[in-house]
Scaffold this motif. Structure first.
Motif, mmCIF file in Angstrom:
data_model
loop_
_atom_site.group_PDB
_atom_site.id
_atom_site.type_symbol
_atom_site.label_atom_id
_atom_site.label_comp_id
_atom_site.label_asym_id
_atom_site.label_seq_id
_atom_site.Cartn_x
_atom_site.Cartn_y
_atom_site.Cartn_z
ATOM 1 N N ILE A 234 0.465 -1.051 -0.233
ATOM 2 C CA ILE A 234 -0.033 0.105 -0.345
ATOM 3 C C ILE A 234 0.496 0.984 -0.181
ATOM 4 O O ILE A 234 0.915 2.187 -0.602
ATOM 5 C CB ILE A 234 -0.492 -0.141 0.745
ATOM 6 N N PHE A 235 1.976 1.431 0.536
ATOM 7 C CA PHE A 235 2.590 2.502 1.080
ATOM 8 C C PHE A 235 3.563 2.607 -0.216
ATOM 9 O O PHE A 235 3.708 3.785 -1.402
ATOM 10 C CB PHE A 235 3.979 2.162 1.937
ATOM 11 N N ASN A 236 4.031 1.336 -1.216
ATOM 12 C CA ASN A 236 4.933 1.701 -2.594
ATOM 13 C C ASN A 236 3.654 2.562 -3.459
ATOM 14 O O ASN A 236 3.824 3.450 -4.538
ATOM 15 C CB ASN A 236 4.849 0.658 -3.114
ATOM 16 N N THR A 239 2.968 5.941 -2.593
ATOM 17 C CA THR A 239 4.465 6.822 -3.652
ATOM 18 C C THR A 239 3.966 6.556 -5.168
ATOM 19 O O THR A 239 4.285 7.965 -5.727
ATOM 20 C CB THR A 239 5.663 6.205 -3.028
ATOM 21 N N GLU A 240 3.509 5.602 -5.889
ATOM 22 C CA GLU A 240 3.250 6.007 -6.988
ATOM 23 C C GLU A 240 2.058 6.984 -7.571
ATOM 24 O O GLU A 240 2.159 7.482 -8.499
ATOM 25 C CB GLU A 240 2.856 4.521 -7.705
ATOM 26 N N TYR A 241 1.328 6.272 -6.781
ATOM 27 C CA TYR A 241 0.239 7.738 -6.767
ATOM 28 C C TYR A 241 0.612 8.553 -6.754
ATOM 29 O O TYR A 241 -0.124 10.017 -7.474
ATOM 30 C CB TYR A 241 -1.506 7.202 -5.779
ATOM 31 N N LYS A 242 1.244 9.457 -5.567
ATOM 32 C CA LYS A 242 2.250 10.694 -5.605
ATOM 33 C C LYS A 242 2.522 11.184 -6.591
ATOM 34 O O LYS A 242 2.963 12.416 -7.305
ATOM 35 C CB LYS A 242 2.459 10.852 -4.421
ATOM 36 N N ARG A 281 -5.276 9.141 6.455
ATOM 37 C CA ARG A 281 -4.150 8.043 7.485
ATOM 38 C C ARG A 281 -2.911 7.736 7.119
ATOM 39 O O ARG A 281 -1.907 8.019 7.677
ATOM 40 C CB ARG A 281 -4.681 7.240 6.494
ATOM 41 N N MET A 282 -1.868 8.453 5.588
ATOM 42 C CA MET A 282 -0.371 8.751 5.155
ATOM 43 C C MET A 282 -0.581 10.040 6.572
ATOM 44 O O MET A 282 1.140 9.858 6.386
ATOM 45 C CB MET A 282 -0.077 9.095 3.714
ATOM 46 N N ALA A 283 -1.040 11.212 6.325
ATOM 47 C CA ALA A 283 -0.255 12.735 6.882
ATOM 48 C C ALA A 283 -0.432 12.121 7.995
ATOM 49 O O ALA A 283 0.969 12.506 9.202
ATOM 50 C CB ALA A 283 -1.291 13.286 5.849
ATOM 51 N N GLU A 286 2.891 10.268 8.622
ATOM 52 C CA GLU A 286 3.877 11.213 9.133
ATOM 53 C C GLU A 286 4.095 11.643 10.044
ATOM 54 O O GLU A 286 5.192 12.335 9.904
ATOM 55 C CB GLU A 286 3.583 11.825 7.287
ATOM 56 N N LEU A 287 3.064 12.724 9.789
ATOM 57 C CA LEU A 287 3.164 13.711 11.805
ATOM 58 C C LEU A 287 3.387 12.829 12.469
ATOM 59 O O LEU A 287 4.437 12.826 13.431
ATOM 60 C CB LEU A 287 1.964 14.407 12.172
ATOM 61 N N ARG A 288 3.154 11.305 12.580
ATOM 62 C CA ARG A 288 3.134 10.543 13.772
ATOM 63 C C ARG A 288 4.664 9.858 13.512
ATOM 64 O O ARG A 288 5.891 10.332 14.511
ATOM 65 C CB ARG A 288 2.567 9.131 13.770
ATOM 66 N N ARG A 289 5.140 9.467 12.805
ATOM 67 C CA ARG A 289 6.882 9.077 12.596
ATOM 68 C C ARG A 289 7.429 10.584 12.924
ATOM 69 O O ARG A 289 8.795 10.507 13.384
ATOM 70 C CB ARG A 289 6.713 9.308 10.887
#
Length: 524
Positions: A234-236, A239-242, A281-283, A286-289
């Motif tokens: 899902i992460f890959n 990344t491709e989607y962005k 969810r990704m945002a 990213e904020l959590r990381r």
């Protein structure tokens, strides 16, 4: 119309939040397949939001379990009974066993199936599952089906007989597998976690092989590896989607950009709502990381400051310890020096005092000079006593310095100062003793000259020496040994001389005033 009883368990999707504490989740992390029964056909009433799930009563569970056990036993007994006859016949007619050995062949095949399944259940209960036993049981089941069908000739010629004779062993294995799943679920055993479903090998062979490799190399359960692989995929895809929407010139979060997400993530089992919620969810992730990275940086900085603070504390403690040791050494050296100098001063003062007393007893004639010598001797003795007192005070300061480390240096300095003062006092006493010795020498010289002028005999001189010793002390304090040592005579002569000296004193002899009762009768 069928009735479906759904288990009161919900497996959370990887994107869903964690279940609350105390909630019961399924042992396996795989997604449960949707029920094939349509919503219209199901008689289960939908559960209202916030309403607790209704579990099946204990009595119903016990009744269903008893019925399942009885049915399974009956099915197994019938299947093994039919299989025994067919396998005995096939072992004798097809595979060349004797009639007697054919029966053992039939028992061995059926018992092997049961033994492998029972061993698999037992190893699952002790959490040491071995999937090879289940594979072996299934292979023996297939062999049993083949042996049963082969008892009536070629299988291609007797398809109906082969299917009918192979039905009971297959049903028995299915029943045992159902019992195994119940046991694993109730005891929360991890046996299923390490088993990859067979349909996954068929539907996604290459990715399944990668999952199997990770499981075996890193000793991880199947559910965890699947979750990791799905999250990575899902992460890959994200990344491709962005990259795609950036290339297409679309703004992230716009309707055109979001419309591409469901189709992009359809292959990973995500619903439309999950796909549209992926940017948020990704945002958040990213904020959590970022927050975790900041926290780790702060923790690292705090740990570094703590280490520096601890090192500084250790350096200060070392310096304090060295300062204390230096103060102890200085105090010890100062006190030892003061003690040594005091002892020397005391010894010299005592020697000088003894010399002065002897000289005064033997040679002091002029009263003024004798009195002056006595005064100086008293002063010297006072200096010695003062030196002893200062040395004792220095010793007391040493003991206090050992008990209180914080005041060691000050007390050591004070001890040094006082030792210096004691040394100065001893020097003064030595100077005065030298002056007293010089005066005593002069008195001795004058006394000798006076005795020479009076023309006293040696005996008269010794009597006057003893008389002066008695006058300087008390008669009982002057013993014969002291007289013997002072005038160098025997013990009997010392006794006679002491008696004559006492008689001379009674006659009025006084060396302080210079009066001698025998002097006028002597010719010069």
């Amino acid at each position: 119309m069928t009735t479906t009883i759904e288990p009161p368990v919900k497996v959370p999707a990887p994107g869903d939040p964690a279940p609350p504490s105390g909630a019961r989740v399924a042992a396996s992390g795989t997604r449960l397949p949707a029920s094939a029964t349509s919503a219209d056909a199901s008689t289960t009433h939908p559960q209202a939001p916030g309403e607790p799930a209704k579990d099946v009563s204990r009595k119903v569970k016990i009744a269903l379990g008893i019925a399942a056990v009885i049915g399974g036993c009956v099915m197994g007994a019938i299947g093994f009974s039919l299989s025994f006859g067919n396998l005995s016949k096939a072992g004798h007619t097809v595979f060349g066993f004797s009639v007697h050995d054919g029966r053992f062949f039939a028992i061995g095949v059926d018992v092997a199936i049961v033994t492998c399944l029972v061993l698999d259940l037992f190893m699952a209960t002790i959490r040491t599952s071995w999937p090879l036993l289940r594979v072996l049981a299934h292979l023996m089941t297939v062999a049993s089906v083949y042996f049963n069908a082969a008892a009536f000739g070629r299988i291609q010629d007797n398809i109906d007989k082969a299917l009918s004779h192979g039905l009971m062993p297959v049903l028995f294995v299915i029943g045992v597998e159902a019992g195994r799943r119940i046991l694993v679920h109730q005891a929360a055993l991890p046996a299923d976690h390490d088993t990859i479903p067979g349909h996954r090998w068929v539907l996604a062979g290459p990715t399944t092989w990668r999952i199997f490799k990770v499981m075996k190399v890193w000793d991880l359960p199947y559910s965890e590896v699947v979750t990791r692989q799905r999250e990575r995929a899902i992460f890959n895809a994200w990344t491709e989607y962005k990259a795609e929407i950036a290339k297409a010139g679309l703004k992230e979060g716009s309707e055109e950009a979001l419309a591409r997400l469901p189709k992009k993530l359809e292959a990973y089992g995500m619903t439309v709502d999950e796909a549209l919620a992926l940017p948020d969810r990704m945002a958040r992730a990213e904020l959590r990381r970022k927050q975790e990275a900041d926290k780790r940086a702060r923790d690292l900085e705090l740990e570094r400051e703590r280490a520096e603070h601890q090192a500084e504390k250790e350096r200060l403690a070392h310096r304090k310890e060295m300062a204390g040791l230096t103060a102890d050494l200085t105090a010890t050296e100062g006190v030892a020096g003061a003690q040594a100098r005091g002892a020397v001063a005391e010894a010299e003062a005592r020697a000088d005092a003894q010399a002065r007393v002897a000289s005064s007893l033997t040679d002091a004639i002029e009263s003024r000079e004798v009195v002056e010598a006595k005064r100086r001797a008293v002063e010297a003795q006072a200096g010695v006593l003062e030196a002893e007192a200062r040395a004792a005070e220095a010793e007391a300061h040493k003991m206090a310095a050992l008990k209180q480390t914080e005041t060691d240096k000050a007390k050591a300095i004070e001890a040094v100062h006082r030792a210096a003062e004691a040394e100065a006092g001893v020097a003064v006493a030595q100077k005065r003793a030298a002056e007293a010795r010089e005066a005593t020498a002069q008195i001795t010289r004058r006394a000798v000259e006076a005795e020479d002028v009076a023309n006293f005999t040696a005996r008269q001189r010794r009597v006057r020496v003893v008389a002066r010793m008695v006058l300087a002390a008390r008669p009982e304090d002057v013993d014969l040994a002291a007289i013997e040592q002072a005038i160098g005579v025997s013990m009997s002569t010392a006794s006679t001389t002491k008696a004559e000296a006492l008689a001379l004193i009674q006659a009025g002899y006084d060396p302080a005033t210079g009066y001698d009762p025998e002097a006028p009768s002597r010719t010069v």
